[in-house]
Design an enzyme around this catalytic site. Structure first.
Site, short mmCIF file in Angstrom:
data_model
loop_
_atom_site.label_atom_id
_atom_site.label_comp_id
_atom_site.label_asym_id
_atom_site.label_seq_id
_atom_site.Cartn_x
_atom_site.Cartn_y
_atom_site.Cartn_z
N GLU A 94 -2.77 6.69 -49.95
CA GLU A 94 -2.65 5.47 -50.76
C GLU A 94 -4.04 4.89 -50.96
OE1 GLU A 94 0.33 3.07 -48.61
OE2 GLU A 94 1.79 3.78 -50.07
N ASN A 120 4.02 -5.40 -40.49
CA ASN A 120 2.72 -5.77 -39.90
C ASN A 120 1.67 -6.15 -40.94
OD1 ASN A 120 2.44 -3.08 -40.75
ND2 ASN A 120 1.06 -2.56 -39.10
N CYS A 148 -1.72 0.23 -37.75
CA CYS A 148 -1.62 1.68 -37.55
C CYS A 148 -2.98 2.31 -37.28
CB CYS A 148 -0.97 2.31 -38.77
SG CYS A 148 -1.79 1.78 -40.28
N GLU A 196 3.37 6.98 -44.81
CA GLU A 196 2.25 6.41 -44.05
C GLU A 196 2.84 6.00 -42.71
OE1 GLU A 196 -0.88 6.22 -44.87
OE2 GLU A 196 -0.88 6.57 -47.03
P1 NAP Z 1 9.79 0.84 -38.83
O1 NAP Z 1 10.64 0.32 -37.74
O2 NAP Z 1 9.71 2.30 -39.05
O3 NAP Z 1 10.26 0.10 -40.16
C1 NAP Z 1 9.60 0.32 -41.39
C2 NAP Z 1 10.56 0.03 -42.51
O4 NAP Z 1 11.61 1.00 -42.50
C3 NAP Z 1 11.25 -1.32 -42.40
O5 NAP Z 1 11.40 -1.86 -43.70
C4 NAP Z 1 12.59 -0.95 -41.80
O6 NAP Z 1 13.60 -1.90 -42.06
C5 NAP Z 1 12.85 0.34 -42.54
N1 NAP Z 1 13.89 1.18 -41.96
C6 NAP Z 1 14.19 1.38 -40.66
N2 NAP Z 1 15.24 2.23 -40.54
C7 NAP Z 1 15.62 2.56 -41.80
C8 NAP Z 1 16.64 3.39 -42.34
N3 NAP Z 1 17.48 4.07 -41.58
N4 NAP Z 1 16.74 3.48 -43.69
C9 NAP Z 1 15.90 2.82 -44.48
N5 NAP Z 1 14.91 2.03 -44.04
C10 NAP Z 1 14.75 1.90 -42.71
O7 NAP Z 1 8.28 0.39 -38.65
P2 NAP Z 1 7.72 -1.07 -38.38
O8 NAP Z 1 7.97 -1.44 -36.95
O9 NAP Z 1 8.14 -2.02 -39.43
O10 NAP Z 1 6.16 -0.83 -38.59
C11 NAP Z 1 5.34 -0.38 -37.57
C12 NAP Z 1 4.99 1.09 -37.76
O11 NAP Z 1 4.42 1.27 -39.04
C13 NAP Z 1 3.96 1.59 -36.77
O12 NAP Z 1 4.33 2.86 -36.30
C14 NAP Z 1 2.70 1.67 -37.61
O13 NAP Z 1 1.74 2.58 -37.14
C15 NAP Z 1 3.24 2.04 -38.95
N6 NAP Z 1 2.32 1.65 -40.04
C16 NAP Z 1 1.67 2.65 -40.69
C17 NAP Z 1 0.78 2.34 -41.70
C18 NAP Z 1 0.04 3.42 -42.42
O14 NAP Z 1 -0.53 3.13 -43.46
N7 NAP Z 1 0.04 4.66 -41.93
C19 NAP Z 1 0.57 1.01 -42.06
C20 NAP Z 1 1.27 0.01 -41.39
C21 NAP Z 1 2.16 0.36 -40.37
P3 NAP Z 1 13.93 -3.03 -40.95
O15 NAP Z 1 12.74 -3.89 -40.85
O16 NAP Z 1 15.09 -3.76 -41.53
O17 NAP Z 1 14.25 -2.31 -39.68
#
Ligand code: NAP
Length: 487
Positions: free
Chosen positions: A468, A157, A290, A256
């Site tokens: 961060e 995102n 997020c 995060e």
């Molecule tokens: P996600 O599905 O958790 O994916 C995040 C990352 O983790 C991606 O690179 C994903 O790879 C990887 N991943 C997934 N399964 C894995 C595994 N088993 N082993 C290693 N890596 C793995 O999250 P997203 O949909 O990309 O992002 C949205 C989420 O991020 C929301 O919940 C949002 O709130 C949160 N977010 C938080 C912050 C913060 O600062 N707190 C900032 C931005 C976003 P793939 O893409 O290949 O699946």
């Protein structure tokens, strides 16, 4: 742009200073979410690539951690300059790959570059301490030292700033890095690594493994003894799993994770200002941030005025490709996200919520190729509805009425998440009282942008561990060594 050539050849894996395809030769397609068109291909890395990346990072650690803070700062400053020089290309790439409006993409590139310059400066301020000892003829001192090889995993995102928010402090501290970006945005990651390469970051210090199958690559990073730190941004579910795996080798961890921000509007607030703020931060990145508000609590006497302005603003929002002028609502990232929007609205309506505007997929012919959901306002939202507790990550604003401060605080804190919260009031005492009572890592008071490279960003409870940005952001990559000296 210098990074262009490797995009075409799918050589998006960067190890030991060189671009290359996956060892298996596999590739995967990268799509434009606005119209489903193919943007390019990325190398589909697997365990072998991840192992090679860890080996390169481990081999480079001794020399990189042995450079002076001034040398590391110079690399980061050069990267900052290059990123700004390439800002327009990077922003256009981001809009094509991730979907956000071009103006928002330009803002993100500036935010991403800020981390490079801020941590270039902070590298020089990694201080230890001397500590008075209770024993005569004895002294204590502390040293701050880099934790070692860092595994970084980032989401789609914010596909550029989430990388520099990790890589800049890690490099400033003297760590080396292996990064696995989200599978939807590997080209943005490659473009950032091209910046680092061209800035003269030495071979092996930063390594990139793109993949469509994160599990096996993640497992190599998490099981490696050489990797001493995991920094992850993404969903709470994935973060929890990675945290458990990282525990097997007792890594340092920062997470995060997801959010479910409450947005509190008290009766003494300016309803126009509050509604304008909500319209901006709720629909930021099409609600895929997020820190997006997920429940809007409005004191009953202000409700009508607030909703009038909000609905007027939301219905005027234009959806479309982020490249088109005046578009503020881009596509959702995929069909799974579309299905979640539809499910949350249906479930809310079944339980008595009212749709004031939006509520469904946009079906205009020019939006057919992507996943566009109408910006939506729901009222009468209650704890019986999925949306009350579940992260939405899309353009739906659920509104709830409240009668007094105590009730508002209790409802706002009724979530397992704890990232951002927002308070709108003109009363200073109330602003402070409510802020102190909110169990969240970030609070905006009449403010929708409580973020900066200079400030600590992060959550409580299921929203994560660590911070961060700011001085706290570099602490995550440093160990403290205690030295006792007998004279
Ligand atoms: P996600 O599905 O958790 O994916 C995040 C990352 O983790 C991606 O690179 C994903 O790879 C990887 N991943 C997934 N399964 C894995 C595994 N088993 N082993 C290693 N890596 C793995 O999250 P997203 O949909 O990309 O992002 C949205 C989420 O991020 C929301 O919940 C949002 O709130 C949160 N977010 C938080 C912050 C913060 O600062 N707190 C900032 C931005 C976003 P793939 O893409 O290949 O699946």
């Amino acid at each position: 742009m210098t990074g262009e050539s490797h995009h075409q050849s799918a050589a998006t894996i960067y190890i030991d200073g060189r671009w290359r395809p996956a060892e298996s030769g596999a590739e995967f397609d990268v799509l434009n979410p606005a119209d489903g068109s193919a943007l390019g291909t990325a190398a589909d890395g697997s365990e072998a690539d991840a192992r090679a990346a860890v080996d390169a990072a481990a081999a480079a650690f001794a020399s990189w951690s042995g450079t002076t803070a001034y040398e590391r700062a110079t690399c980061l400053e050069r990267a900052h300059t290059l990123m700004l020089e390439r800002a327009e290309d990077l922003a256009r790439l981001m809009t094509s790959e991730q979907g956000k409006p071009l103006k928002a993409a330009r803002n993100e590139v500036r935010y991403a570059a800020d981390f490079l310059s801020w941590y270039a400066e902070e590298a020089k301020r990694v201080y230890g301490a001397t500590i008075p000892s209770s024993r005569a003829g004895h002294r204590f001192l502390t040293m701050r030292q880099p934790v070692g090889v860092v595994a970084a995993i980032t989401p789609w995102n914010y596909p550029i700033s989430m990388i520099t928010r990790k890589v800049a402090p890690a490099l400033a501290a003297g760590c080396t890095v292996v990064l696995k970006p989200a599978e939807q945005t590997p080209l943005c990651a490659a473009a950032v690594f091209q910046v680092l390469h061209d800035a003269g970051v030495p071979a092996g210090v930063v390594n990139l493994v793109t993949t469509s199958d994160p599990g096996p690559v993640g497992d190599v990073l998490l099981d490696s003894e050489a990797v001493r730190k995991l920094t992850f941004t993404g969903s709470t579910d994935v973060g929890r799993t990675l945290n458990a795996k990282a525990a097997r080798t007792v890594k340092r961890v920062s997470l995060e994770l997801g959010g479910h921000a409450p947005f509190l509007v008290f009766g003494d607030a300016d309803p126009r200002h509050a509604a304008k703020g909500l319209g901006l931060v709720k629909f930021l990145n099409t609600g895929q941030a997020c820190i997006c508000p997920n429940r809007v609590f409005v004191q009953r006497e202000l409700m009508d005025d607030f909703l009038d302005v909000l609905v007027q603003r939301v219905t005027a929002m234009k959806a479309g490709s982020g490249m088109d002028k005046d578009v503020s609502i881009g596509p959702l990232i995929d069909e799974a996200s579309m299905a979640k929007m539809q499910r949350q609205v249906k479930n809310a309506v079944e339980h008595g919520a009212k749709v004031l505007t939006g509520g469904e997929r946009l079906t205009d012919p020019q939006l057919q190729g992507g996943q566009f959901f109408a910006p939506t306002v729901l009222t009468g939202v209650t704890p019986q509805m999925d949306i009350y507790y579940e992260e939405t990550f899309g353009p739906i604003a659920p509104v709830v009425a409240f009668d007094d401060e105590e009730e508002a605080i209790a409802m706002a804190n009724d979530t397992t998440y704890g990232l951002a919260a927002y308070v709108y009031t003109q009363n200073l005492s109330r602003a402070l009282r409510v802020t102190e009572a909110l169990r969240f890592g970030i609070v905006g008071i009449n403010d929708i942008n409580p973020t900066s490279a200079a400030a600590p960003f992060g959550g409580t409870k299921h929203s994560g561990l660590g911070r961060e940005g700011g001085p706290q952001g570099i602490d995550e990559y440093l160990d403290t060594k205690l030295v006792g000296i007998s004279l």
